[in-house]
Enzyme design. Structure first.
Site, short mmCIF file in Angstrom:
data_model
loop_
_atom_site.label_atom_id
_atom_site.label_comp_id
_atom_site.label_asym_id
_atom_site.label_seq_id
_atom_site.Cartn_x
_atom_site.Cartn_y
_atom_site.Cartn_z
CE1 TYR A 1 -21.35 -5.60 -4.47
CE2 TYR A 1 -19.11 -4.81 -4.09
CZ TYR A 1 -20.48 -4.60 -4.05
OH TYR A 1 -20.97 -3.41 -3.62
CG HIS B 1 -22.96 5.27 -5.85
ND1 HIS B 1 -23.95 4.63 -6.54
CD2 HIS B 1 -22.49 4.37 -4.94
CE1 HIS B 1 -24.06 3.39 -6.08
NE2 HIS B 1 -23.20 3.21 -5.12
CG ASN C 1 -15.40 0.55 -2.32
OD1 ASN C 1 -15.36 -0.67 -2.40
ND2 ASN C 1 -16.09 1.14 -1.36
CE1 TYR D 1 -4.29 23.55 40.81
CE2 TYR D 1 -6.31 22.52 40.04
CZ TYR D 1 -5.37 22.73 41.03
OH TYR D 1 -5.52 22.11 42.23
NE ARG E 1 0.15 25.25 40.59
CZ ARG E 1 -0.61 24.81 41.59
NH1 ARG E 1 -0.39 23.60 42.11
NH2 ARG E 1 -1.58 25.53 42.09
CG PHE F 1 -15.71 -0.72 2.42
CD1 PHE F 1 -16.63 -0.57 3.45
CD2 PHE F 1 -15.71 -1.92 1.73
CE1 PHE F 1 -17.53 -1.58 3.77
CE2 PHE F 1 -16.60 -2.94 2.04
CZ PHE F 1 -17.52 -2.76 3.07
CD GLU G 1 -23.52 0.11 1.81
OE1 GLU G 1 -23.94 1.24 2.13
OE2 GLU G 1 -23.15 -0.20 0.67
#
Length: 591
Positions: free
Chosen positions: A164, A194, A307, A395, A398, A444, A529
């Site tokens: 791959y 990409h 990647n 508060y 404190r 990834f 994905e």
């Protein structure tokens, strides 16, 4: 022979100059002449003589006098812009300098190095690399690991094994086998296709962090990149040549594909790139100006560059470091507010926190005692109300150890995850040289840093939420016993009225920003994905939350320093007086 790179209407032109006595005006005319020559319609000009223009340096944007000799006005191979008078700025114009240009006009190339091995980088180191304090080199061990993993890739290519991303397509195309003759083209196509992000480019510090972190991951030796290519990437970093990386477009699995692809696009000489010397220009020109050549990708190297979770994690490093700083500052600011509001220090007693010993709570209580301890550095303000009938405070005063404390513990938890992540191999497939094979997995996926940074935003926001309530107490005369909105002539002067509104607005924005992005997931890549982390947005909004926290606490600090003026001539403790003096060195008392 001197040469200059000139930008004219979106075109970059290399203009050689045989005589350094020629002027800036000549350079502008010659660049316009070349621009006209390259256009079928002459660029809309009858001749260069009809063109009026200005010339400015890309570095610093300073306008140049047409009559100045080039040898006086410019350095060899410098970048300049020719601005045609009457031109309207196009909607896709990229300014020569990013925001904060004044920071880069004095940029100095660092002399010190950080040696990366992929295993020992810290968040502090990465932030300093982003600031340009160091160059990068590899350790000998890292070089050997990189060479060993590359040998595995070379063997796969030689034996035509189907693996791959090396000899196949990507994502849904994982079953498409690619001919050996097209393996290099495959990697270039991957980077180009990409590079699909949108939005503003990362500022130089963040792009430098992104590039440095990717180098650190490659140095681990599980990516299959060649040592030659990795050293080229390091040379680009050391020259501070930074690709145009849009901040939006990653879903955080398979890693930060879009931003890392834009990073790789610049490395191969395509797209835009920025350096302190050139400003924004075509990547090939910026590289050439620094004596560098575009990287020629070998099999698997495009995938090795894009990647991983480095966008999420590099921004996460900045978020963690800024969160750590503002958490410490919050204790100082709150201590000063407590003094101005004449609060008691009894809530910070050691025994109280010993019986609920959360680490952050104990640390914050210790800081408060250190700042407010009247035995070691007496506070005249504290002494003035020692025998008042007030038993305990609100508060927001404190409970600072309990509230600030869990923020400190949150930051420590997130920093541990981010530190692990920046020293992790996040590729797919992973190259295991010891086994002589590649293995596909899911390192990834950005869920770890995404969840951590969502948690960081939620935790750090509380510093602003409690600070805004303390600002209200400072400004409200029924709560503070001080003049309304901390101004003597109320009505004539509104004092801190709208400063408090700004704090309230920022806190309200943070409430929306603290919604976790990592609870969302959208299936991508044709359901290959099918679960993603949305970590890119988690990182960016964490930084925005932290920025708002910084701003709210700055408002509280100014308000506390304003409030203490009405208690003069009484003084607070020595450490807090030092804080007051620091503020007054840049901000005067508002009457």
């Amino acid at each position: 022979m001197p040469r200059y790179t000139v930008h004219v209407r979106g075109e970059w032109l290399a203009v050689p100059c045989q005589d350094a006595q020629l002027t800036v005006g000549w350079l502008g005319r010659e660049a316009v002449r070349r621009y006209i020559k390259n256009k079928p319609d002459n660029g809309g000009f009858a001749s260069v003589d009809n063109v009026s223009f200005l010339v400015r340096r890309c570095k610093g944007l300073g306008l140049l006098d047409h009559e100045d000799p080039l040898e006086v006005a410019l350095e060899d191979n410098e970048f300049v812009e020719v601005v045609i008078e009457g031109d309207a700025m196009s909607s896709d114009f990229i300014p020569s300098q990013p925001e904060g240009v004044y920071l880069y006009s004095k940029y100095r190339e660092p002399e010190k190095y950080i040696a990366l091995d992929g295993d020992s980088l810290t968040t502090e180191d990465l932030v300093n690399l982003g600031k340009g304090h160091y160059k990068i080199k590899l350790t000998p061990t890292a070089e050997k690991k990189v060479q060993n993993s590359r040998e595995v890739i070379e063997s796969i290519v030689k034996e035509k094994t189907v693996v791959y991303g090396i000899t196949t397509g990507f994502g849904k195309f994982a079953r498409t086998v690619i001919p050996v003759s097209k393996l290099e083209e495959l990697q270039v196509n991957l980077v180009r296709s990409h590079s699909s992000g949108v939005g503003k480019p990362l500022i130089p510090e963040r792009c430098r962090m992104l590039l440095a972190l990717r180098i650190n991951v490659l140095a681990k030796g599980y990516s299959g990149i060649s040592l030659e290519t990795l050293k080229q990437v390091i040379e680009v970093f050391n020259a501070s040549c930074l690709p145009y990386v849009p901040e939006k477009g990653t879903v955080g699995a398979s890693g930060d594909l879009a931003p890392l692809s834009h990073l790789a696009l610049g490395l191969i000489g395509e797209g835009k790139m920025w350096s302190p010397k050139s400003g924004w220009a075509d990547a090939k020109y910026v590289l050439a100006a620094h004596g560098l050549k575009p990287i020629v990708l070998k099999p698997k190297e495009g995938l090795a560059l894009i990647n991983g979770t480095q966008m999420i994690t590099s921004l996460g490093c900045e978020a963690v470091e800024r969160a750590s700083a503002i958490a410490r500052q919050a204790d100082i600011v709150a201590s000063l507010t407590l003094e101005v509001l004449k609060g008691t220090t009894k809530a910070f007693d050691t025994d109280i926190h010993a019986v609920r010993p959360h680490r952050g709570q104990v640390e914050v209580a210790f800081r408060f005692r250190s700042l407010l301890d009247s035995d070691h550095h007496p506070s005249e303000i504290a002494e003035s109300h020692r025998f008042c009938d007030r038993v305990q405070d609100a508060y927001t005063l404190r409970c600072c150890p309990q509230i600030h404390g869990v923020v400190n513990d949150t930051i420590a938890f997130v920093k541990n995850i981010i530190t692990t992540e920046i020293n992790s191999a996040t590729d797919n497939p992973m190259v295991f040289a010891s086994r002589g094979e590649t293995v596909s997995g899911g390192n990834f996926h950005g869920e770890y840093p995404a969840k951590a940074l969502d948690y960081l935003a939620i935790g750090v926001h509380e510093l602003a939420a409690i600070s805004e309530r303390r600002i209200e107490r400072l400004c409200n005369p029924s709560l503070s016993e001080l003049p309304a909105f901390l101004v003597a002539e109320g009505g004539l002067n509104s004092g801190f009225m709208i400063a408090h509104c700004t704090a309230a607005a920022l806190v309200s924005e943070n409430k929306a920003l603290c919604h976790p992005s990592s609870v969302d997931s959208l299936s991508t890549s044709a359901a290959t994905e099918d679960h993603v982390s949305m970590g890119g947005w988690a990182a960016r909004k964490a930084l925005r939350v932290i920025e708002h926290v910084e701003q709210v606490l700055a408002i509280e600090l100014l308000a506390a320093c304003q409030g203490i003026e009405f208690l003069r001539p009484l003084k607070t403790t020595t450490p807090l007086e030092k804080v007051y003096d620091l503020v007054r060195s840049v901000v005067r008392f508002g009457k």
